[in-house]
Design a protein around this motif. Structure first.
Motif, PDB file in Angstrom:
ATOM      1  N   LEU A   1       7.484   9.007  19.311  1.00  0.00           N
ATOM      2  CA  LEU A   1       7.704  10.381  19.873  1.00  0.00           C
ATOM      3  C   LEU A   1       7.003  10.703  21.105  1.00  0.00           C
ATOM      4  O   LEU A   1       5.846  10.095  21.007  1.00  0.00           O
ATOM      5  CB  LEU A   1       7.378  11.523  18.799  1.00  0.00           C
ATOM      6  CG  LEU A   1       8.118  11.539  17.353  1.00  0.00           C
ATOM      7  CD1 LEU A   1       7.512  12.561  16.773  1.00  0.00           C
ATOM      8  CD2 LEU A   1       9.726  11.543  17.661  1.00  0.00           C
TER       9      LEU A   1
ATOM     10  N   GLU B   1       2.232  20.592  20.918  1.00  0.00           N
ATOM     11  CA  GLU B   1       2.415  20.945  19.314  1.00  0.00           C
ATOM     12  C   GLU B   1       1.195  22.029  18.885  1.00  0.00           C
ATOM     13  O   GLU B   1       0.085  21.804  19.199  1.00  0.00           O
ATOM     14  CB  GLU B   1       2.168  19.816  18.481  1.00  0.00           C
ATOM     15  CG  GLU B   1       2.482  20.097  16.945  1.00  0.00           C
ATOM     16  CD  GLU B   1       2.757  18.748  16.068  1.00  0.00           C
ATOM     17  OE1 GLU B   1       3.251  18.907  14.889  1.00  0.00           O
ATOM     18  OE2 GLU B   1       2.341  17.677  16.454  1.00  0.00           O
TER      19      GLU B   1
ATOM     20  N   VAL C   1      10.359  13.069  13.495  1.00  0.00           N
ATOM     21  CA  VAL C   1       9.676  14.235  13.286  1.00  0.00           C
ATOM     22  C   VAL C   1       9.045  14.426  11.991  1.00  0.00           C
ATOM     23  O   VAL C   1       7.954  14.837  12.111  1.00  0.00           O
ATOM     24  CB  VAL C   1      10.522  15.333  14.016  1.00  0.00           C
ATOM     25  CG1 VAL C   1       9.650  16.752  13.652  1.00  0.00           C
ATOM     26  CG2 VAL C   1      10.718  15.158  15.397  1.00  0.00           C
TER      27      VAL C   1
END
Length: 304
Positions: free
Chosen positions: A83, A88, A118
């Motif tokens: 990713l 975040e 994820v």
């Protein structure tokens, strides 16, 4: 019972003496449905650390906390898929989605999606969330994508989208030259009655508005920046075709006589996403750089 990180709010002087329910509805914009779910949990809504009924009065400086029970994505198999994480925190995950990857598992395609990667990422961190993409990007489209970590965050940003408060900026390479260097396409979109997986411009369709600005013109193509006012399926692709300039590499909406494209996927990139963070309530923007395949294509076009 495990809970998400609470949503917090400090009662402002102008809200002194308000009923808690009014603050939740008018200042935090919590929907009736979500509020009903929250009230059923053990912690529910707390004021200054104490579980309270939403009928009480609150006063300046009171700290309101909204607690939501954690949900899981048990049906999504964790997979170690790389990713590109742009941001975040306890409420949001923002990624730069690569082209060629589907966002969410679908019938017949349960693995190798962004969701699988994820969920694996969260599992490695010892965290557990339900996968909630706030919006979607086509498989071949790259760029910024936001994922909510709880239902309140998802609801809040979704409402911002409905109210046209979310900034979505794209970069595309189109075939040919647009009629103007800057312009707006206001052309309704609906399904193609003959090919249900395609969309077309039709007077009977749903409102669709795209703003564009030509960044560079080449011999046979143009680099275009676009902003969406609405979010119809395939909107940019359909509107650019409507103007006679389909996206380079677009196999669904490209012209039949289009020469071999210099990029092997639709040249569309979600470059920027901006919205008000549901917890801090501050406006925040996230950007993703133009991917290497589109940069290489631009280099080829400049040398024509």
């Amino acid at each position: 019972m495990n809970y998400y990180k609470p949503i917090t709010y400090i009662v402002q002087p102008e809200e002194n003496g308000w009923i808690l329910k009014s603050v939740l509805r008018e200042k935090l914009n919590i929907s009736r449905r979500l509020l009903s779910r929250i009230k059923l949990t053990e912690k529910g809504v707390m004021v200054n650390g104490k579980r309270e009924f939403i009928s009480i009065k609150v006063f300046t400086g009171d700290r309101i906390e909204i607690h939501m029970e954690q949900e899981t994505s048990e049906y999504i198999e964790p997979q170690n898929i790389p990713l590109d994480i742009l941001f975040e925190d306890d409420y949001l995950l923002i990624v730069n989605k690569q082209s060629g990857i589907i966002v969410h598992p679908t019938h017949g395609h349960y693995a190798n999606t962004l969701a699988n990667g994820v969920v694996y990422h969260w599992m490695q961190k010892g965290e557990n969330y339900r996968f909630r993409p706030i919006h979607r990007l086509d498989e071949e489209t790259s760029g910024v994508l936001a994922i909510a970590k709880n239902p309140y965050v998802h609801q809040q940003i979704s409402e911002q989208m409905i109210n046209n408060q979310v900034k979505k900026e794209y970069v595309a390479i189109v075939n040919g030259h647009l009629p103007d260097l800057e312009g707006t396409v206001n052309a309704p979109i609906d399904r193609d009655p003959e090919h249900r997986h395609l969309r077309i411009v039709t007077e009977e369709g749903y409102s669709a508005v795209t703003h564009y600005k030509v960044e560079e013109k080449y011999k046979s193509a143009s680099l275009v920046r676009l902003w969406l006012e609405t979010g119809r399926t395939h909107q940019i692709r359909v509107h650019m075709k409507h103007l006679g300039c389909p996206l380079m590499g677009d196999k669904m909406y490209g012209e039949q006589n289009e020469t071999m494209p210099k990029v092997d996927r639709q040249a569309l990139h979600a470059a920027k996403l901006g919205f008000f963070h549901p917890n801090s309530r501050e406006y925040t923007e996230f950007t993703a750089p133009l991917p290497s395949d589109m940069q290489s294509t631009i280099g080829c076009l400049k040398r024509e």
